[in-house]
Design a protein around this motif. Structure first.
Motif, PDB file in Angstrom:
ATOM      1  N   ALA A  95       0.830  -1.207   0.000  1.00 28.12           N
ATOM      2  CA  ALA A  95       0.000   0.000   0.000  1.00 28.12           C
ATOM      3  C   ALA A  95       0.863   1.255   0.000  1.00 28.12           C
ATOM      4  CB  ALA A  95      -0.925  -0.011   1.215  1.00 28.12           C
TER       5      ALA A  95
ATOM      6  N   PHE B 144      -8.790  -6.889  -9.564  1.00 31.21           N
ATOM      7  CA  PHE B 144      -8.228  -5.708  -8.925  1.00 31.21           C
ATOM      8  C   PHE B 144      -8.567  -4.448  -9.732  1.00 31.21           C
ATOM      9  CE2 PHE B 144      -5.183  -2.505  -7.819  1.00 31.21           C
ATOM     10  CZ  PHE B 144      -4.855  -2.727  -6.487  1.00 31.21           C
TER      11      PHE B 144
ATOM     12  N   ALA C 109      -6.049  -1.926   1.111  1.00 29.11           N
ATOM     13  CA  ALA C 109      -6.914  -0.975   0.408  1.00 29.11           C
ATOM     14  C   ALA C 109      -7.058   0.330   1.180  1.00 29.11           C
ATOM     15  CB  ALA C 109      -8.283  -1.604   0.163  1.00 29.11           C
TER      16      ALA C 109
ATOM     17  N   GLU D 124     -11.148  -0.990  -9.136  1.00 29.62           N
ATOM     18  CA  GLU D 124     -10.861   0.437  -9.339  1.00 29.62           C
ATOM     19  C   GLU D 124     -11.817   1.041 -10.363  1.00 29.62           C
ATOM     20  OE1 GLU D 124      -6.290   1.345  -8.202  1.00 29.62           O
ATOM     21  OE2 GLU D 124      -6.641   0.792 -10.292  1.00 29.62           O
TER      22      GLU D 124
ATOM     23  N   LEU E  10     -13.344  -2.073  -3.456  1.00 27.61           N
ATOM     24  CA  LEU E  10     -12.247  -2.930  -3.898  1.00 27.61           C
ATOM     25  C   LEU E  10     -12.247  -4.264  -3.151  1.00 27.61           C
ATOM     26  CD1 LEU E  10      -9.776  -3.190  -5.719  1.00 27.61           C
ATOM     27  CD2 LEU E  10      -8.403  -2.116  -3.927  1.00 27.61           C
ATOM     28  N   VAL E  11     -12.478  -4.230  -1.853  1.00 27.35           N
ATOM     29  CA  VAL E  11     -12.479  -5.451  -1.047  1.00 27.35           C
ATOM     30  C   VAL E  11     -13.647  -6.355  -1.431  1.00 27.35           C
ATOM     31  CG1 VAL E  11     -12.745  -6.383   1.292  1.00 27.35           C
ATOM     32  CG2 VAL E  11     -11.222  -4.436   0.884  1.00 27.35           C
TER      33      VAL E  11
ATOM     34  N   SER F 209     -12.220   1.633  -0.452  1.00 23.23           N
ATOM     35  CA  SER F 209     -11.706   0.348   0.049  1.00 23.23           C
ATOM     36  C   SER F 209     -12.797  -0.714   0.063  1.00 23.23           C
ATOM     37  CB  SER F 209     -11.148   0.526   1.464  1.00 23.23           C
ATOM     38  OG  SER F 209     -10.106   1.470   1.498  1.00 23.23           O
TER      39      SER F 209
ATOM     40  N   TYR G 152      -3.733   2.282   1.165  1.00 22.70           N
ATOM     41  CA  TYR G 152      -3.478   2.683  -0.227  1.00 22.70           C
ATOM     42  C   TYR G 152      -4.303   3.913  -0.601  1.00 22.70           C
ATOM     43  CZ  TYR G 152      -3.786   2.200  -5.381  1.00 22.70           C
ATOM     44  OH  TYR G 152      -3.788   2.413  -6.732  1.00 22.70           O
ATOM     45  N   TYR G 153      -5.580   3.898  -0.259  1.00 22.42           N
ATOM     46  CA  TYR G 153      -6.444   5.027  -0.599  1.00 22.42           C
ATOM     47  C   TYR G 153      -6.215   6.223   0.319  1.00 22.42           C
ATOM     48  CZ  TYR G 153      -8.970   2.243  -4.017  1.00 22.42           C
ATOM     49  OH  TYR G 153      -9.292   1.493  -5.127  1.00 22.42           O
TER      50      TYR G 153
ATOM     51  N   SER H 208      -8.209  -5.591   3.253  1.00 21.09           N
ATOM     52  CA  SER H 208      -8.764  -4.339   3.797  1.00 21.09           C
ATOM     53  C   SER H 208      -7.656  -3.423   4.282  1.00 21.09           C
ATOM     54  CB  SER H 208      -9.728  -4.648   4.948  1.00 21.09           C
ATOM     55  OG  SER H 208     -10.832  -5.399   4.501  1.00 21.09           O
TER      56      SER H 208
END
Length: 519
Positions: free
Chosen positions: A24, A137, A68, A141, A112-113, A109, A71-72, A65
């Motif tokens: 991340a 993935f 994500a 997004e 994405l999860v 998140s 990362y975000y 989780s």
């Protein structure tokens, strides 16, 4: 870890999430602070090692989780600048900013999860799992672009590789999302090879596949660029001389000074240049902080256009008095007509340009969103119009190019970002739009980054600072369409099939578990 006095559960938790968190941080920083494109091909390896072939669904969700959310958080950290835009005490503004970052990061998140959750049901640690992982993935997004009301596709894994232009040429065939799929696939293949532990056929095949895929894509890009140079493909189409004007009025200051003073910056730039030698002038979003159909400046710009035989494209507003609606526009003034043609911005910034669901509270919203995604006709041919945040949406520019636009104009006001990494992040989307559509992109930004971008994504002129300035350059009007411009994003069909397979396995496992319990 011993010195931290952690209990066994806490130690286990940290051991489970530290690899996802490493990925991340790497991928988040590659999109925000660092330009090291080769690192993106290994940045997701720790995450992939951690989650591929993870047998526990709950542990898998925990790991993904953690990745994500962090990362975000990194990608959306620029929202901390909300503090400077609201007239409240610093501590309250900071709290509001952090709350916005957490909410947006949590929402992205979650999406994405949820998408990636099906992967746990189909992964077996096989080489082919790498491609399933990548499609899911990137689809996770992609949902942030197509979801109604709250779409915000700011973070895109392929942006971390945008400066590696030969590799990114694949986006002209299947779009930037496909480049993202390849990046994630290479990471996953390397991870599968590492997880094999021994030098066996699976390890060799995984590593070899990653190298071959990279070399094939990179070679395609080199061949494409070199062939275009040799055949003068980049010189095809009518040449036009362009002037891009960049203002330097910060967003918070812009509404505190007179509208004439804001335009004065651009007027001074126009007076510095012999416009008789310029075919097209591009000015940023709201360079004219008035309604283009009511402002006295409009007639002034019309005179300049006719006297110099120059097309002027400027950001402005448009007021529809009959329906009492105001639009954010990119308006075109041409020497061959008195009519002003305006493109109405379709994607508005929530809480900045409109209040979500505000019509339920009031009959009048701040700004109205346009609903016609058409190219504007000028004496030099059709031009695609993109205003500010719209440049992060692939579909807006692509549809206009498909309908005949020969060049892409992006008018934006990035002064709100100030000195955050968001200015560079936003700019990278513009480079991706050029590659996807095979068009020159003329980007006029208040407080930067203004630029002329070639169809291959290379930059021929740029103002990277936030000071007032101008770019005088050449551009080409190109008619040939890329494959992506004609077809759009097709990868999601494959992603959808993978999701359905995963859901089917989830349902079967659930009913199988219930049946065994009864027995």
């Amino acid at each position: 870890m011993k010195n931290l006095n952690l209990n066994p559960k806490q130690k286990t938790f940290i051991k489970r999430i530290y690899l996802p968190c490493i990925s991340a941080v790497i991928m988040g920083l590659l999109q925000t602070c660092f330009d090291a494109p080769l690192l993106c091909f290994v940045g997701l390896v720790p995450l992939c090692i951690s989650v591929i072939n993870e047998h526990s669904f709950s542990v898998y969700i925990m790991k993904f989780s953690a990745f994500a959310f962090l990362y975000y958080i990194i990608n959306f950290s620029f929202f901390i600048k909300i503090t400077d835009l609201v007239s409240v005490p610093k501590i309250i503004g900071t709290a509001v900013s952090l709350f916005v970052i957490i909410i947006i990061s949590s929402f992205a998140s979650l999406i994405l999860v949820l998408v990636m959750s099906v992967f746990q049901k189909i992964t077996k640690g096989r080489i082919t799992d790498s491609f399933l992982f990548a499609f899911l993935f990137v689809f996770g997004e992609y949902i942030m672009e197509i979801i109604p009301f709250v779409s915000f596709p700011w973070s895109r894994i392929e942006l971390s590789c945008i400066s590696l232009t030969p590799f990114m040429q694949i986006a002209s065939l299947f779009g930037g999302r496909f480049a993202g799929i390849i990046i994630v696939s290479i990471n996953a293949l390397i991870a599968v090879g590492i997880k094999s532990y021994a030098l066996n056929k699976k390890t060799v095949t995984s590593f070899a596949s990653a190298v071959i895929i990279y070399l094939l894509v990179f070679s395609f890009g080199l061949i494409k660029i070199n062939s275009e140079i040799k055949t003068n493909a980049l010189s095809e189409g009518d040449k036009i001389n362009v002037l891009i004007a960049q203002g330097s009025v910060m967003g918070a200051e812009k509404w505190g000074i007179s509208k004439n003073k804001v335009f004065l910056e651009y007027d001074e730039i126009l007076k510095q240049v012999d416009l008789n030698k310029v075919d097209l002038v591009v000015m940023p979003e709201t360079a004219l902080c008035e309604n283009i159909n009511e402002s006295s400046v409009t007639s002034y710009l019309k005179d300049i256009s006719k006297n110099t035989d120059t097309v002027i494209a400027t950001g402005s507003f448009y007021y529809d008095r009959d329906n009492d609606k105001q639009y954010n526009t990119l308006s075109y003034i041409s020497p061959d007509t008195d009519e002003v043609f305006s493109y109405f911005k379709q994607r508005l910034v929530p809480f900045g340009e409109y209040v979500p669901f505000g019509k339920l509270l009031s009959d009048k919203n701040s700004l109205e969103a346009g609903n016609n995604n058409f190219a504007i006709s000028t004496p030099y041919g059709k031009m695609a119009s993109v205003v500010c945040i719209e440049s992060i949406y692939s579909s807006i520019a692509r549809k206009q190019v498909k309908n005949g636009a020969k060049i892409i104009l992006i008018a934006t006001n990035d002064s709100w970002f100030e000195n955050t990494a968001a200015r560079e992040q936003h700019f990278r989307h513009s480079r991706l739009r050029a590659i996807e559509n095979g068009r020159y992109v003329l980007r006029a930004a208040n407080c930067g980054i203004s630029s002329v971008i070639m169809p291959c994504g290379e930059i021929t002129g740029i103002i990277s600072n936030s000071e007032r300035g101008k770019i005088i350059s050449e551009a080409r009007l190109i008619s040939k369409r890329t494959l992506y411009a004609m077809t759009g994003d097709l990868f999601w069909y494959i992603s959808l099939v993978i999701i359905l397979i995963g859901i089917n396995k989830m349902v079967k496992q659930k009913y199988s578990y219930k049946f065994l319990n009864k027995v």
